[in-house]
Design an enzyme around this catalytic site. Structure first.
Site, PDB file in Angstrom:
ATOM      1  N   GLY A   3       1.000  -1.049   0.271  1.00  0.00           N
ATOM      2  CA  GLY A   3      -0.106  -0.338   0.077  1.00  0.00           C
ATOM      3  C   GLY A   3       0.655   1.242   0.407  1.00  0.00           C
ATOM      4  O   GLY A   3       2.240   1.145   0.059  1.00  0.00           O
ATOM      5  N   LEU A  40       1.565   3.787   2.374  1.00  0.00           N
ATOM      6  CA  LEU A  40       1.738   3.999   3.860  1.00  0.00           C
ATOM      7  C   LEU A  40       3.164   3.266   3.889  1.00  0.00           C
ATOM      8  O   LEU A  40       4.477   3.151   4.205  1.00  0.00           O
ATOM      9  CB  LEU A  40       1.470   4.089   4.692  1.00  0.00           C
ATOM     10  CG  LEU A  40       1.521   4.748   5.545  1.00  0.00           C
ATOM     11  CD1 LEU A  40       2.338   5.482   5.642  1.00  0.00           C
ATOM     12  CD2 LEU A  40       1.125   4.327   7.122  1.00  0.00           C
ATOM     13  N   ASP A  44      -2.763 -12.764   5.771  1.00  0.00           N
ATOM     14  CA  ASP A  44      -3.998 -12.328   4.583  1.00  0.00           C
ATOM     15  C   ASP A  44      -5.130 -11.802   5.606  1.00  0.00           C
ATOM     16  O   ASP A  44      -5.466 -12.970   6.608  1.00  0.00           O
ATOM     17  CB  ASP A  44      -4.902 -13.221   4.320  1.00  0.00           C
ATOM     18  CG  ASP A  44      -6.173 -12.794   3.130  1.00  0.00           C
ATOM     19  OD1 ASP A  44      -6.420 -11.592   3.761  1.00  0.00           O
ATOM     20  OD2 ASP A  44      -6.444 -14.343   3.007  1.00  0.00           O
ATOM     21  N   TYR A  56      -9.046  -2.068   4.400  1.00  0.00           N
ATOM     22  CA  TYR A  56     -10.029  -2.016   3.635  1.00  0.00           C
ATOM     23  C   TYR A  56     -10.355  -0.716   3.250  1.00  0.00           C
ATOM     24  O   TYR A  56     -10.926   0.135   4.116  1.00  0.00           O
ATOM     25  CB  TYR A  56     -10.955  -2.590   3.745  1.00  0.00           C
ATOM     26  CG  TYR A  56     -11.879  -2.810   2.872  1.00  0.00           C
ATOM     27  CD1 TYR A  56     -12.134  -4.488   1.682  1.00  0.00           C
ATOM     28  CD2 TYR A  56     -13.027  -1.514   1.824  1.00  0.00           C
ATOM     29  CE1 TYR A  56     -13.444  -4.131   0.836  1.00  0.00           C
ATOM     30  CE2 TYR A  56     -13.524  -1.260   0.616  1.00  0.00           C
ATOM     31  CZ  TYR A  56     -13.658  -3.361   0.405  1.00  0.00           C
ATOM     32  OH  TYR A  56     -15.100  -3.315  -0.166  1.00  0.00           O
ATOM     33  N   THR A  57      -9.152  -0.273   2.189  1.00  0.00           N
ATOM     34  CA  THR A  57      -9.538   1.818   1.697  1.00  0.00           C
ATOM     35  C   THR A  57     -10.757   2.128   0.982  1.00  0.00           C
ATOM     36  O   THR A  57     -10.667   3.531   0.476  1.00  0.00           O
ATOM     37  CB  THR A  57      -8.124   1.904   1.831  1.00  0.00           C
ATOM     38  OG1 THR A  57      -7.764   1.093   0.310  1.00  0.00           O
ATOM     39  CG2 THR A  57      -7.260   1.947   2.743  1.00  0.00           C
ATOM     40  N   THR A  86      -8.258   7.253  10.741  1.00  0.00           N
ATOM     41  CA  THR A  86      -8.692   7.941   9.364  1.00  0.00           C
ATOM     42  C   THR A  86      -9.862   9.052   9.576  1.00  0.00           C
ATOM     43  O   THR A  86     -10.266   9.341  11.206  1.00  0.00           O
ATOM     44  CB  THR A  86      -9.579   7.392   8.442  1.00  0.00           C
ATOM     45  OG1 THR A  86     -10.086   8.327   7.512  1.00  0.00           O
ATOM     46  CG2 THR A  86     -10.769   6.406   8.612  1.00  0.00           C
ATOM     47  N   ASP A  87      -9.576   9.992   9.526  1.00  0.00           N
ATOM     48  CA  ASP A  87     -10.573  11.975   9.450  1.00  0.00           C
ATOM     49  C   ASP A  87     -12.316  10.666   8.980  1.00  0.00           C
ATOM     50  O   ASP A  87     -12.894  12.166   9.757  1.00  0.00           O
ATOM     51  CB  ASP A  87      -9.818  12.655   9.061  1.00  0.00           C
ATOM     52  CG  ASP A  87      -9.779  12.000   7.447  1.00  0.00           C
ATOM     53  OD1 ASP A  87      -9.871  11.078   6.821  1.00  0.00           O
ATOM     54  OD2 ASP A  87     -10.471  13.500   6.573  1.00  0.00           O
ATOM     55  N   TYR A 147     -16.944   2.259   5.471  1.00  0.00           N
ATOM     56  CA  TYR A 147     -15.669   2.674   5.941  1.00  0.00           C
ATOM     57  C   TYR A 147     -14.991   3.566   7.490  1.00  0.00           C
ATOM     58  O   TYR A 147     -14.219   2.695   7.882  1.00  0.00           O
ATOM     59  CB  TYR A 147     -15.034   3.493   4.568  1.00  0.00           C
ATOM     60  CG  TYR A 147     -13.130   4.033   4.915  1.00  0.00           C
ATOM     61  CD1 TYR A 147     -12.359   2.873   4.961  1.00  0.00           C
ATOM     62  CD2 TYR A 147     -13.450   4.996   5.118  1.00  0.00           C
ATOM     63  CE1 TYR A 147     -10.556   3.060   5.057  1.00  0.00           C
ATOM     64  CE2 TYR A 147     -11.977   4.544   5.506  1.00  0.00           C
ATOM     65  CZ  TYR A 147     -11.134   4.255   5.043  1.00  0.00           C
ATOM     66  OH  TYR A 147      -9.317   5.244   5.551  1.00  0.00           O
ATOM     67  N   LYS A 186     -13.644   1.789  10.495  1.00  0.00           N
ATOM     68  CA  LYS A 186     -11.912   1.636  11.132  1.00  0.00           C
ATOM     69  C   LYS A 186     -12.547   2.219  12.751  1.00  0.00           C
ATOM     70  O   LYS A 186     -11.484   2.547  13.176  1.00  0.00           O
ATOM     71  CB  LYS A 186     -11.231   2.801  10.476  1.00  0.00           C
ATOM     72  CG  LYS A 186     -11.435   2.985   9.364  1.00  0.00           C
ATOM     73  CD  LYS A 186     -10.025   2.072   8.452  1.00  0.00           C
ATOM     74  CE  LYS A 186      -8.854   2.342   9.066  1.00  0.00           C
ATOM     75  NZ  LYS A 186      -7.382   2.110   8.545  1.00  0.00           N
TER      76      LYS A 186
END
Ligand SMILES: NC(=O)c1ccc[n+]([C@@H]2O[C@H](COP(=O)([O-])OP(=O)(O)OC[C@H]3O[C@@H](n4cnc5c(N)ncnc54)[C@H](OP(=O)(O)O)[C@@H]3O)[C@@H](O)[C@H]2O)c1
Length: 296
Positions: free
Chosen positions: A10, A12, A44, A69-70, A109-110, A133, A137
């Protein structure tokens, strides 16, 4: 010191790998450490059995979870899978970290916020996600806090981009070169984050005396680049840096409907991370220039 980085393919994960490789080349590591980078092939996160099996045979001092999962829109249709990766796998990682007495660094995440505040969000503000999402998160964050009262660190970031894979910058560079004009949403405000800057922050935290020496209660920190802009302004700046002649038209979120609702304003207050770890944060324009330089 064995440090596991999950999500090596990914944005990052790749940014962390880039810095670690450079540090090894110039021998800048202050403390001998072995970094192990794993992707879906080795670990995984969609299978709890796979996760258990991997950690039965591997022990670490620090676990950095960059995997997630983005796909914000697709998550609306794949809630179960998004929940498995962003919540249940994270819960399992927290239990494993706790059993192995490892520190856990996790990225959030924001989008845990609803975006209705007119002030920059503090770590203590109450989250209220408005899409799948964000909800998954947030569930991951809560699982960490429940299982690990100590030794975990959650960094919430926003609008991540890099010279790797598909993201807003790469999409704009491609579309801007193909088209004469583009419409971009101007009523969603936030702060872009260059993935290399976030990777740097994570690696600096690991080296920091406060992180290494003291048993710490689990903490959440906010981190993005400095500045607040809309996607429209972001697109205009990308074209300006690259001298791409593509006219950008501002449009509203209503004019650009997406399966997942997006928060209106997710500017985050970053005083806690800058004060705790004595760090400076680059302005978004400076970091965007650096990133675009690496595209070439
Ligand atoms: N991107 C953003 O704008 C943004 C904004 C705020 C916060 N964040 C958070 O920042 C962190 C890093 O984001 P990023 O942009 O670097 O994400 P990314 O580029 O989408 O990478 C996510 C990685 O997770 C891996 N992954 C997905 N499902 C997996 C599974 N079942 N097992 C193992 N690995 C799996 C993917 O593997 P494959 O490569 O094999 O698919 C991918 O390499 C995430 O926690 C994300 O939620 C991102």
């Amino acid at each position: 010191m064995r440090i596991l980085v999950i999500g090596k393919n990914g944005q990052l994960g790749r940014s962390i790998q880039k810095i670690v490789d450079t540090d090894i080349k110039i021998d800048k590591r202050p403390i001998p450490s072995e970094y192990i980078f794993v992707g879906r092939e080795e670990l995984d996160l969609s299978s709890d059995k796979n996760i258990s099996r991997y950690f039965d045979n591997n022990k670490f001092n620090i676990i950095i979870n960059c995997a997630a999962y983005t796909q914000v829109d697709r998550a609306e249709q794949q809630e179960e899978l998004a929940n498995q990766i962003n919540h249940l796998a994270v819960k399992q990682l927290a239990s494993i970290a706790s059993n192995q007495q490892a520190r856990l660094i996790h990225i959030s995440t924001d989008y845990v916020f609803d975006g209705e505040s007119n002030k920059p969000y503090l770590e203590t503000d109450v989250p209220n996600p408005i899409n799948v999402y964000g909800r998954t998160k947030l569930a991951g964050e809560k699982a960490i806090k429940t299982i690990m009262s100590m030794d975990a660190l959650v960094i919430r970031t926003s609008w991540l981009y890099s010279e790797y894979s598909n993201n807003f910058v790469s999409t704009m560079l491609k579309l801007g070169r193909e088209r004469d004009e583009l419409s971009v949403v101007s009523d969603q405000m936030g702060s872009p984050t260059y993935s290399t800057d976030l990777a740097d922050v994570i690696l600096e935290i690991i080296k920091h005396k406060k992180f290494r020496d003291e048993a710490q209660t689990t903490q959440i920190y906010h981190y993005s680049n400095e500045g607040e802009i809309s996607w429209y302004e972001f697109a205009k700046q990308i074209f300006k840096i690259e001298k791409i002649e593509c006219k950008v038209h501002p449009i509203t979120s209503q004019q650009y409907p997406t399966p997942a609702k997006r928060p209106r304003n997710t500017l985050m207050n970053k005083d806690k991370i800058t004060e705790t770890f004595s760090m400076n944060i680059y302005n978004w324009k400076k970091s965007l220039k650096t990133c675009i330089y690496y595209y070439k």
